[in-house]
Motif scaffolding. Structure first.
Motif, PDB file in Angstrom:
ATOM      1  N   GLN A   7     -36.516   1.717   3.443  1.00 18.85           N
ATOM      2  CA  GLN A   7     -35.027   1.291   3.482  1.00 18.85           C
ATOM      3  C   GLN A   7     -34.592   1.141   1.839  1.00 18.85           C
ATOM      4  OE1 GLN A   7     -32.867   1.499   6.011  1.00 18.85           O
ATOM      5  NE2 GLN A   7     -31.563   1.595   4.204  1.00 18.85           N
ATOM      6  N   GLU A   8     -35.555   0.286   1.455  1.00 17.60           N
ATOM      7  CA  GLU A   8     -35.146  -0.135  -0.161  1.00 17.60           C
ATOM      8  C   GLU A   8     -35.139   1.193  -0.926  1.00 17.60           C
ATOM      9  OE1 GLU A   8     -38.271  -2.747  -1.462  1.00 17.60           O
ATOM     10  OE2 GLU A   8     -37.235  -4.446  -0.728  1.00 17.60           O
ATOM     11  N   ILE A   9     -36.082   2.168  -0.588  1.00 18.69           N
ATOM     12  CA  ILE A   9     -36.249   3.371  -1.457  1.00 18.69           C
ATOM     13  C   ILE A   9     -34.590   4.179  -1.129  1.00 18.69           C
ATOM     14  CG2 ILE A   9     -37.173   5.613  -1.959  1.00 18.69           C
ATOM     15  CD1 ILE A   9     -40.024   3.970  -1.297  1.00 18.69           C
ATOM     16  N   ASP A  10     -34.550   4.097   0.077  1.00 17.94           N
ATOM     17  CA  ASP A  10     -33.227   4.982   0.444  1.00 17.94           C
ATOM     18  C   ASP A  10     -31.950   4.380  -0.406  1.00 17.94           C
ATOM     19  OD1 ASP A  10     -34.541   6.616   1.974  1.00 17.94           O
ATOM     20  OD2 ASP A  10     -33.896   5.953   3.850  1.00 17.94           O
ATOM     21  N   ASP A  11     -32.018   2.975  -0.411  1.00 16.80           N
ATOM     22  CA  ASP A  11     -30.852   2.049  -0.875  1.00 16.80           C
ATOM     23  C   ASP A  11     -30.844   2.355  -2.287  1.00 16.80           C
ATOM     24  OD1 ASP A  11     -30.044   1.511   1.566  1.00 16.80           O
ATOM     25  OD2 ASP A  11     -30.687  -0.380   1.736  1.00 16.80           O
ATOM     26  N   GLN A  12     -32.046   2.150  -2.961  1.00 17.80           N
ATOM     27  CA  GLN A  12     -32.019   2.067  -4.344  1.00 17.80           C
ATOM     28  C   GLN A  12     -32.476   3.285  -5.174  1.00 17.80           C
ATOM     29  OE1 GLN A  12     -35.048  -0.922  -5.537  1.00 17.80           O
ATOM     30  NE2 GLN A  12     -34.078  -2.467  -3.959  1.00 17.80           N
ATOM     31  N   ILE A  13     -32.866   4.284  -4.309  1.00 14.06           N
ATOM     32  CA  ILE A  13     -33.066   5.563  -4.969  1.00 14.06           C
ATOM     33  C   ILE A  13     -32.200   6.868  -4.633  1.00 14.06           C
ATOM     34  CG2 ILE A  13     -34.821   7.375  -5.503  1.00 14.06           C
ATOM     35  CD1 ILE A  13     -35.444   5.190  -7.381  1.00 14.06           C
TER      36      ILE A  13
ATOM     37  N   ASN B  67     -45.552   1.409  -4.856  1.00 15.67           N
ATOM     38  CA  ASN B  67     -45.617   2.697  -5.435  1.00 15.67           C
ATOM     39  C   ASN B  67     -45.248   3.447  -4.297  1.00 15.67           C
ATOM     40  OD1 ASN B  67     -46.989   2.208  -8.106  1.00 15.67           O
ATOM     41  ND2 ASN B  67     -48.396   1.154  -6.712  1.00 15.67           N
ATOM     42  N   ALA B  68     -44.754   4.553  -4.562  1.00 14.53           N
ATOM     43  CA  ALA B  68     -44.169   5.537  -3.495  1.00 14.53           C
ATOM     44  C   ALA B  68     -44.302   6.825  -4.008  1.00 14.53           C
ATOM     45  CB  ALA B  68     -42.864   5.162  -2.914  1.00 14.53           C
ATOM     46  N   TYR B  69     -44.554   7.981  -2.665  1.00 12.27           N
ATOM     47  CA  TYR B  69     -44.528   9.314  -3.290  1.00 12.27           C
ATOM     48  C   TYR B  69     -43.894  10.098  -2.201  1.00 12.27           C
ATOM     49  CZ  TYR B  69     -46.337  13.676  -4.862  1.00 12.27           C
ATOM     50  OH  TYR B  69     -46.545  14.876  -5.341  1.00 12.27           O
ATOM     51  N   GLU B  70     -42.787  10.760  -2.502  1.00 11.06           N
ATOM     52  CA  GLU B  70     -42.127  11.619  -1.401  1.00 11.06           C
ATOM     53  C   GLU B  70     -42.044  13.036  -2.019  1.00 11.06           C
ATOM     54  OE1 GLU B  70     -39.562   7.914   0.079  1.00 11.06           O
ATOM     55  OE2 GLU B  70     -38.427   9.477  -0.792  1.00 11.06           O
ATOM     56  N   VAL B  71     -42.209  13.884  -0.905  1.00 11.15           N
ATOM     57  CA  VAL B  71     -42.292  15.352  -1.033  1.00 11.15           C
ATOM     58  C   VAL B  71     -41.148  15.744  -0.132  1.00 11.15           C
ATOM     59  CG1 VAL B  71     -43.481  17.376  -0.810  1.00 11.15           C
ATOM     60  CG2 VAL B  71     -44.633  15.221  -1.606  1.00 11.15           C
ATOM     61  N   GLY B  72     -40.496  16.586  -0.305  1.00 15.07           N
ATOM     62  CA  GLY B  72     -39.461  17.373   0.732  1.00 15.07           C
ATOM     63  C   GLY B  72     -38.556  18.302  -0.236  1.00 15.07           C
TER      64      GLY B  72
ATOM     65  N   ALA C 207     -42.540  10.692  -7.561  1.00 17.11           N
ATOM     66  CA  ALA C 207     -43.103   9.560  -7.522  1.00 17.11           C
ATOM     67  C   ALA C 207     -42.177   8.528  -8.039  1.00 17.11           C
ATOM     68  CB  ALA C 207     -44.384   9.529  -8.596  1.00 17.11           C
ATOM     69  N   MET C 208     -42.215   7.122  -7.509  1.00 16.11           N
ATOM     70  CA  MET C 208     -41.744   6.079  -7.716  1.00 16.11           C
ATOM     71  C   MET C 208     -42.404   4.803  -7.785  1.00 16.11           C
ATOM     72  SD  MET C 208     -38.829   7.056  -4.779  1.00 16.11           S
ATOM     73  CE  MET C 208     -39.971   7.714  -3.984  1.00 16.11           C
ATOM     74  N   LYS C 209     -41.869   3.752  -8.504  1.00 13.61           N
ATOM     75  CA  LYS C 209     -42.701   2.535  -8.642  1.00 13.61           C
ATOM     76  C   LYS C 209     -41.381   1.369  -8.613  1.00 13.61           C
ATOM     77  CE  LYS C 209     -46.148   0.518 -11.675  1.00 13.61           C
ATOM     78  NZ  LYS C 209     -47.239   0.448 -10.822  1.00 13.61           N
ATOM     79  N   LYS C 210     -41.977   0.253  -8.378  1.00 15.25           N
ATOM     80  CA  LYS C 210     -41.155  -0.866  -8.188  1.00 15.25           C
ATOM     81  C   LYS C 210     -41.447  -1.635  -9.491  1.00 15.25           C
ATOM     82  CE  LYS C 210     -39.790  -3.203  -4.166  1.00 15.25           C
ATOM     83  NZ  LYS C 210     -40.136  -4.260  -3.159  1.00 15.25           N
ATOM     84  N   ILE C 211     -40.317  -1.718 -10.351  1.00 16.73           N
ATOM     85  CA  ILE C 211     -40.365  -2.234 -11.715  1.00 16.73           C
ATOM     86  C   ILE C 211     -39.455  -3.428 -11.704  1.00 16.73           C
ATOM     87  CG2 ILE C 211     -40.105  -1.912 -14.066  1.00 16.73           C
ATOM     88  CD1 ILE C 211     -40.553   1.280 -13.679  1.00 16.73           C
ATOM     89  N   ASP C 212     -39.939  -4.682 -12.058  1.00 19.32           N
ATOM     90  CA  ASP C 212     -39.215  -5.542 -11.767  1.00 19.32           C
ATOM     91  C   ASP C 212     -38.239  -5.948 -10.408  1.00 19.32           C
ATOM     92  OD1 ASP C 212     -40.081  -6.569 -14.333  1.00 19.32           O
ATOM     93  OD2 ASP C 212     -38.222  -5.320 -15.389  1.00 19.32           O
TER      94      ASP C 212
ATOM     95  N   VAL D 110     -37.369  -3.465  -8.613  1.00 21.16           N
ATOM     96  CA  VAL D 110     -36.296  -2.548  -8.246  1.00 21.16           C
ATOM     97  C   VAL D 110     -37.196  -1.252  -8.190  1.00 21.16           C
ATOM     98  CG1 VAL D 110     -34.256  -1.271  -9.077  1.00 21.16           C
ATOM     99  CG2 VAL D 110     -34.648  -3.914  -9.448  1.00 21.16           C
ATOM    100  N   TRP D 111     -36.854  -0.515  -7.313  1.00 18.44           N
ATOM    101  CA  TRP D 111     -37.314   0.955  -7.243  1.00 18.44           C
ATOM    102  C   TRP D 111     -37.040   1.750  -8.476  1.00 18.44           C
ATOM    103  CZ3 TRP D 111     -41.711   2.073  -4.803  1.00 18.44           C
ATOM    104  CH2 TRP D 111     -41.919   1.327  -3.720  1.00 18.44           C
TER     105      TRP D 111
END
Length: 162
Positions: free
Chosen positions: A23-29, A97-102, A124-129, A131-132
């Motif tokens: 949900q955070e990734i959807d909202d922040q990315i 850390n997250a990795y998404e393929v689509g 590829a995503m990373k939470k930095i401070d 925030v994704w």
């Protein structure tokens, strides 16, 4: 019985953490990505990427400021009517850390007849401070030399993040 309850509780906790990260990734990315991309807002688009992001297209690698400068230039003054939607094959995260393929589907409505563009992505995503951020973004219009077509994606449900 106690062991089974412990295992079930563990699995539930993992599921909750994964759902929260998703949900955070959807909202922040994905929501800001969609809005920035559709409105040609280079500054907002760059804000969801890390400072040292890698952008890979077949035959080209752009890193950090080189990629972000290109985004700002390409989006500045553009008034394209386009929509981007996504469908996912894999969405994996471990909390930071997250990795998404689509696949993505772009509808360009800037001409009399809509035009469609399809592609496959790996992000590829990373939470930095807290925030994704996107740290690596790769996409292509083909798989193993075969063009991605509407027919090849006909059974997929696409999401438009708003």
């Amino acid at each position: 019985m106690k062991a089974i309850n412990t295992i079930l509780l563990f699995l539930i906790c993992i599921s909750v953490v994964a759902q929260t990260a998703q949900q955070e990734i959807d909202d922040q990315i994905w929501k800001p990505f969609t809005k920035a991309w559709e409105t040609n807002d280079g500054e907002a688009f760059n804000a969801i990427h890390s400072d040292d992001v890698w952008r890979i297209n077949p035959g080209r690698l752009l890193v950090g400021d080189e990629y972000k400068s290109r985004n700002t230039e390409n989006m500045q003054g553009q008034n394209r009517e386009r929509i981007i939607e996504f469908t996912f094959e894999t969405r994996t995260s471990n909390g930071n850390n997250a990795y998404e393929v689509g696949y993505y589907r772009i509808t360009d409505n800037s001409q009399e007849e809509p035009r469609y563009f399809l592609g496959r992505f790996h992000v590829a995503m990373k939470k930095i401070d807290g925030v994704w951020k996107i740290i690596q973004d790769w996409d292509t219009g083909e798989i193993n030399g075969v063009e991605i077509t509407a027919e090849s994606l006909r059974n997929r449900d696409f999401i438009h993040f708003e």
